[in-house]
Design a protein around this motif. Structure first.
Motif, mmCIF file in Angstrom:
data_model
loop_
_atom_site.group_PDB
_atom_site.id
_atom_site.type_symbol
_atom_site.label_atom_id
_atom_site.label_comp_id
_atom_site.label_asym_id
_atom_site.label_seq_id
_atom_site.Cartn_x
_atom_site.Cartn_y
_atom_site.Cartn_z
ATOM 1 N N GLY A 110 0.646 -1.476 0.097
ATOM 2 C CA GLY A 110 0.358 -0.146 0.329
ATOM 3 C C GLY A 110 0.873 0.962 -0.184
ATOM 4 N N MET A 111 2.117 0.653 -0.609
ATOM 5 C CA MET A 111 3.166 2.227 -0.428
ATOM 6 C C MET A 111 2.933 3.080 -1.430
ATOM 7 N N ILE A 126 -0.588 -6.833 8.155
ATOM 8 C CA ILE A 126 1.504 -6.611 7.347
ATOM 9 C C ILE A 126 2.381 -6.739 7.731
ATOM 10 N N GLY A 127 3.245 -7.619 7.810
ATOM 11 C CA GLY A 127 5.020 -7.337 8.788
ATOM 12 C C GLY A 127 5.612 -6.720 6.955
ATOM 13 N N TYR A 128 6.251 -5.272 6.987
ATOM 14 C CA TYR A 128 6.553 -5.725 5.516
ATOM 15 C C TYR A 128 8.750 -5.244 6.640
ATOM 16 N N VAL A 148 -6.010 -2.873 -1.074
ATOM 17 C CA VAL A 148 -5.603 -2.081 -0.913
ATOM 18 C C VAL A 148 -5.291 -0.161 -1.648
ATOM 19 N N PRO A 149 -4.928 0.996 -1.158
ATOM 20 C CA PRO A 149 -4.358 0.580 -0.032
ATOM 21 C C PRO A 149 -5.448 0.503 1.585
ATOM 22 N N HIS A 150 -5.197 0.883 2.542
ATOM 23 C CA HIS A 150 -6.700 0.069 3.701
ATOM 24 C C HIS A 150 -5.724 0.674 4.898
#
Length: 247
Positions: A52-53, A77-79, A68-70
């Motif tokens: 979502g970036m 979510i781990g990124y 996405v994005p939300h």
């Protein structure tokens, strides 16, 4: 099985340059899904849109059945980005505490998650050191710990083992397997290391912004009559896009 990540008809252009072209992929819940391809193939751009970036020029992305994005997805979510986004003037523990606080973890849970993630990436004895004094590999390991800090349902890891020694790389992959098998986590990982690709349930091979082929490592090798995934990549590059086996 439920879909954890769905990318449908996604294209992305920066000005006149198209970096992704009509990408379709589905990641089922509880799967390790690998995006394989050389640098500049579009993997990181795709990953950023799933997190979502960034937003597609065309098409749509859903994570956990949510477009996405939300904002609601951030907790789940781990990124881990390809470049480390850390605070060098803070210690390792202070970095972990800061990111844990963003997810509103209670004090006791925060303490447990910091201990667990630091131990996983073999940084427990270095937590009191400032990150400015960390080696490149230590920074990668801290970034992975931060991606896991809030116990997310979906883990998105962009080249997580670059610059990490082989022994620790193996232990990280063992833990990713455990997270999948015992906790039902969904893990999307980008890599250009073929022995890591072999560990994935399914793969999408990406080159020049397109998915060349996708399937399980076994299906891909059988379909292309190849003995290795390197061979598959070379053979797939000379044929039309193929979706091998069941999705």
């Amino acid at each position: 099985m439920k879909e954890a990540v769905r990318v449908k008809g996604v294209s992305k252009s920066f000005g006149k340059k198209e970096v992704l072209s009509m990408i379709d992929l589905t990641v089922e819940a509880g799967q390790i899904y690998g995006l394989i391809g050389p640098s500049g193939s579009g993997k990181t751009t795709l990953v950023k849109m799933i997190v979502g970036m960034d937003v597609p020029t065309q098409g749509e992305v859903e994570v956990l059945q949510t477009k996405v994005p939300h904002l609601s997805l951030l907790q789940n979510i781990g990124y881990m980005a390809q470049s480390d986004a850390l605070y060098p003037e803070l210690t390792g523990k202070e970095n972990l505490t800061f990111f844990a606080s963003l997810f509103k973890l209670k004090k006791e849970e925060q303490k447990q998650r910091i201990a667990y993630t630091a131990n996983l990436v073999d940084l427990t004895s270095h937590l009191s050191k400032k990150v400015a004094a960390y080696s490149g590999g230590m920074k990668r390991r801290l970034s992975l710990a931060i991606a896991l800090i809030q116990n997310p349902q979906v883990l998105i890891l962009d080249e997580p083992t670059v610059g990490i020694d082989p022994e620790l790389r193996l232990s990280i992959w063992n833990e990713l397997m455990r997270l999948k098998n015992e906790e039902g986590k969904t893990i999307l990982v980008t890599t250009h290391v073929m022995d890591e690709a072999e560990k994935c349930d399914r793969l999408a091979m990406v080159r020049e912004g397109k998915v060349l082929t996708s399937g399980s490592p076994k299906e891909l090798k059988e379909f292309y009559h190849a003995t290795s995934l390197e061979d598959v990549f070379l053979k797939a590059g000379g044929s039309k896009n193929e979706n091998v086996g069941s999705n």
